[in-house]
Design an enzyme around this catalytic site. Structure first.
Site, short mmCIF file in Angstrom:
data_model
loop_
_atom_site.label_atom_id
_atom_site.label_comp_id
_atom_site.label_asym_id
_atom_site.label_seq_id
_atom_site.Cartn_x
_atom_site.Cartn_y
_atom_site.Cartn_z
N LEU A 1 0.85 -1.18 0.00
CA LEU A 1 0.00 0.00 0.00
C LEU A 1 0.90 1.25 0.00
CD1 LEU A 1 -2.85 1.33 0.37
CD2 LEU A 1 -2.53 1.10 2.83
N THR A 2 1.91 1.23 0.87
CA THR A 2 2.78 2.39 1.06
C THR A 2 3.62 2.69 -0.19
OG1 THR A 2 2.92 1.76 3.39
CG2 THR A 2 4.55 3.36 2.62
N GLY B 1 2.44 7.54 2.79
CA GLY B 1 2.48 6.58 3.90
C GLY B 1 1.18 6.68 4.68
N SER B 2 1.15 7.59 5.66
CA SER B 2 -0.08 7.79 6.45
C SER B 2 -1.23 8.18 5.54
CB SER B 2 0.14 8.89 7.50
OG SER B 2 1.19 8.52 8.36
N THR C 1 6.84 -5.64 3.49
CA THR C 1 7.34 -6.80 4.25
C THR C 1 7.27 -8.04 3.36
OG1 THR C 1 6.65 -5.77 6.30
CG2 THR C 1 6.99 -8.15 6.37
N GLY D 1 20.56 -2.68 33.31
CA GLY D 1 21.72 -1.78 33.44
C GLY D 1 22.60 -1.86 32.19
N GLY D 2 23.90 -1.87 32.38
CA GLY D 2 24.84 -1.90 31.25
C GLY D 2 24.65 -3.15 30.39
N GLU E 1 1.50 -0.29 9.83
CA GLU E 1 0.03 -0.40 9.71
C GLU E 1 -0.67 0.79 10.38
OE1 GLU E 1 -1.84 -4.16 9.80
OE2 GLU E 1 0.02 -5.23 9.46
N GLU F 1 -0.13 8.18 15.82
CA GLU F 1 -0.92 9.39 15.53
C GLU F 1 -2.12 9.03 14.66
OE1 GLU F 1 2.38 9.11 15.20
OE2 GLU F 1 3.09 10.45 16.77
C1 LIG Z 1 9.58 -2.43 8.86
C2 LIG Z 1 8.40 -1.88 8.13
C3 LIG Z 1 7.51 -2.76 7.52
C4 LIG Z 1 6.43 -2.25 6.78
N1 LIG Z 1 5.63 -3.13 6.09
C5 LIG Z 1 4.71 -2.62 5.22
C6 LIG Z 1 4.00 -3.49 4.34
O1 LIG Z 1 4.16 -4.73 4.37
N2 LIG Z 1 3.15 -2.94 3.43
C7 LIG Z 1 2.93 -1.59 3.37
O2 LIG Z 1 2.14 -1.15 2.53
N3 LIG Z 1 3.58 -0.75 4.20
C8 LIG Z 1 4.47 -1.23 5.12
N4 LIG Z 1 5.17 -0.37 5.94
C9 LIG Z 1 4.91 1.06 5.85
C10 LIG Z 1 4.24 1.64 7.09
O3 LIG Z 1 2.91 1.24 7.17
C11 LIG Z 1 4.43 3.17 7.01
O4 LIG Z 1 5.80 3.43 7.27
C12 LIG Z 1 3.55 3.91 7.98
O5 LIG Z 1 2.19 3.79 7.63
C13 LIG Z 1 3.92 5.40 8.07
O6 LIG Z 1 4.06 5.99 6.82
P1 LIG Z 1 5.38 6.84 6.49
O7 LIG Z 1 6.55 6.01 6.87
O8 LIG Z 1 5.31 7.34 5.11
O9 LIG Z 1 5.34 8.06 7.52
P2 LIG Z 1 4.56 9.47 7.29
O10 LIG Z 1 3.18 9.23 6.87
O11 LIG Z 1 5.42 10.34 6.44
O12 LIG Z 1 4.55 10.05 8.76
C14 LIG Z 1 5.63 10.76 9.35
C15 LIG Z 1 5.14 11.31 10.71
O13 LIG Z 1 4.04 12.23 10.50
C16 LIG Z 1 2.93 11.82 11.26
N5 LIG Z 1 1.67 12.16 10.56
C17 LIG Z 1 1.35 11.91 9.27
N6 LIG Z 1 0.10 12.33 9.00
C18 LIG Z 1 -0.40 12.81 10.16
C19 LIG Z 1 -1.64 13.40 10.55
N7 LIG Z 1 -2.67 13.51 9.70
N8 LIG Z 1 -1.79 13.80 11.83
C20 LIG Z 1 -0.77 13.67 12.72
N9 LIG Z 1 0.43 13.13 12.42
C21 LIG Z 1 0.62 12.70 11.15
C22 LIG Z 1 3.09 10.31 11.41
O14 LIG Z 1 2.34 9.81 12.51
C23 LIG Z 1 4.60 10.21 11.62
O15 LIG Z 1 4.91 10.49 12.95
C24 LIG Z 1 6.21 -0.85 6.71
C25 LIG Z 1 7.09 0.01 7.37
C26 LIG Z 1 8.19 -0.48 8.05
C27 LIG Z 1 9.14 0.48 8.70
#
Ligand SMILES: Cc1cc2nc3c(=O)[nH]c(=O)nc-3n(C[C@H](O)[C@H](O)[C@H](O)COP(=O)(O)OP(=O)(O)OC[C@H]3O[C@@H](n4cnc5c(N)ncnc54)[C@H](O)[C@@H]3O)c2cc1C
Length: 380
Positions: free
Chosen positions: A125-126, A131-132, A158, A339-340, A363, A367
């Site tokens: 999806l990402t 992302g979010s 993943t 500790g250490g 997922e 936030e």
């Molecule tokens: C190890 C790992 C495995 C993953 N596996 C998968 C997978 O299998 N499939 C898949 O599709 N994705 C996967 N992801 C992606 C994961 O779901 C995203 O990293 C996550 O949803 C956050 O998106 P971003 O990293 O782009 O952060 P961003 O969306 O850029 O967020 C950055 C910061 O801004 C904050 N923020 C963003 N919008 C808002 C808002 N409206 N209000 C307040 N705060 C906000 C966020 O909370 C965060 O603190 C994986 C990520 C990792 C690290």
């Protein structure tokens, strides 16, 4: 209200625990150090039925439910969060999207192979720019005759390098925003599709996190998964279950961090007594145990709603939010109690500390969970 596990659920926990302690524990640090994906172990979990917990036997699954799924993910993650996330992404993201939205043919073609470990699944999806705000995905799928042509890049997927099949979300109508996204099934070795960069991570290092790259990738029309335009809505339904698995992943790691801290506190002597005799340490242990219990209850409530066919959006997000934040606190206190020795790799504390952080991010970040919960609260 019944707070007791059934005999079968106790037995499941016992058998997964025996397996993880025998087959996974001896390798955890080596896999972590060199970022080795434990493919053979994952295949073995498939043979044991642990990749198909939530699917019916007629599709090759174990015919159990989300309570059992939580128990399995929790026990795997108590020893190695990497194995927990591999199984969680495979089961409740990839396989479950096919199960929820697929046609009978698609389910029959993929679920038995995924449930038994013959196939590994990934879910994309990402994207680098979304992302979010997953609804702003840019990857495109254009209908050409009997085919779809995919172009774009998914990130952080993943199992990406090991996947035999990936479910990906792409834009089919850019004027319709979230109603213009659709899901597709892409088989490994399809021309124009390849996994890209393998991420070098802080934690969960034995799990694979990859880019998925699509360049004029042609797939047949029947690989559309769910209705055209329903990809985003279906992805949100998938995440209602997926978030329960991240809560379970969090719980398992919190439990592992707590148990190792408890054990160490009874062994380590300072000022002539075990550090567990100091009230400051006892309070940490008491808080950890209490919060883990509360997180487990929230997680099991969400699982129970799913098992009873009820909507769990709010409860899944509450469980994921709370359990992931508890896991981060427990892993932090786990290092402190050591500790250490909590800072070096001879003890499991440092690995839990690195691994748990993903739980407040993957997922949907904490936030975003608060946003989902608040949206449900304000709806009525
Ligand atoms: C190890 C790992 C495995 C993953 N596996 C998968 C997978 O299998 N499939 C898949 O599709 N994705 C996967 N992801 C992606 C994961 O779901 C995203 O990293 C996550 O949803 C956050 O998106 P971003 O990293 O782009 O952060 P961003 O969306 O850029 O967020 C950055 C910061 O801004 C904050 N923020 C963003 N919008 C808002 C808002 N409206 N209000 C307040 N705060 C906000 C966020 O909370 C965060 O603190 C994986 C990520 C990792 C690290």
């Amino acid at each position: 209200m019944n707070f007791e596990y059934t005999d079968e659920q106790h037995q499941l926990r016992k058998s997964v625990r025996e397996f993880t302690e025998r087959e996974i524990l001896p390798h955890v640090m080596e896999w972590d150090e060199v970022s080795r994906f434990p493919l053979e172990t994952i295949k073995e979990l498939g043979r044991l039925g642990l990749l198909g917990t939530i699917f019916p036997p007629e599709l090759g699954g174990a015919g159990m439910g989300y309570i059992e799924y939580v128990i399995a993910i929790e026990e795997l993650s108590r020893i190695d969060g990497s194995v927990g996330i591999i199984v969680a992404a495979h089961t409740s993201l990839c396989s479950n999207h096919i199960f929820l939205a697929g046609t009978e043919e698609q389910k029959k073609k993929y679920i038995p192979k995924l449930a038994t470990g013959e196939f590994i699944g990934a879910w994309g999806l990402t994207e680098p720019g979304s992302g979010s705000d997953a609804g702003s995905a840019r990857m495109t799928a254009v209908r050409k005759g009997d085919n779809w042509v995919l172009n774009g890049t998914k990130t952080f997927c993943t199992n990406g390098h090991y996947a035999d099949v990936a479910v990906v979300i792409a834009v089919t109508d850019k004027t319709a925003h979230t109603h213009g996204l659709s899901a597709f099934l892409v088989d490994k070795d399809t021309k124009g599709f390849r996994p890209g960069k393998k991420e070098n991570k802080l934690g969960l290092r034995a799990s694979d996190t990859a880019e998925l790259i699509f360049e004029d990738c042609v797939i047949p029309a029947e690989n559309l998964l769910g209705k055209e335009g329903d990809g985003f809505i279906d992805a949100m339904r998938v995440l209602d279950g997926g978030r329960i698995s991240i809560a379970a992943l969090s719980l398992g790691m919190a439990q592992g961090a707590y148990e190792s801290a408890l054990k160490y506190s009874k062994q380590r002597k300072q000022f002539g007594k075990a550090i567990s005799e100091f009230q400051a340490i006892q309070w940490k242990l008491a808080d950890m145990a209490t919060e883990i219990d509360a997180a487990r209850l929230l997680t099991m409530r969400a699982a129970s709603l799913k098992d009873n066919g009820k909507k769990s959006t709010q409860e899944s997000s509450m469980a994921k939010l709370y359990a992931s934040e508890v896991a981060v606190r427990c892993a932090n206190e786990g290092v402190q109690i050591h500790g250490g020795y909590g800072f070096i790799k001879d003890y499991p504390a440092e690995k839990f500390y690195r691994d748990v952080k993903l739980c407040t991010i993957g997922e949907g970040t904490s936030e975003i969970q608060r946003l989902v919960i608040a949206r449900q609260l304000l709806k009525d």
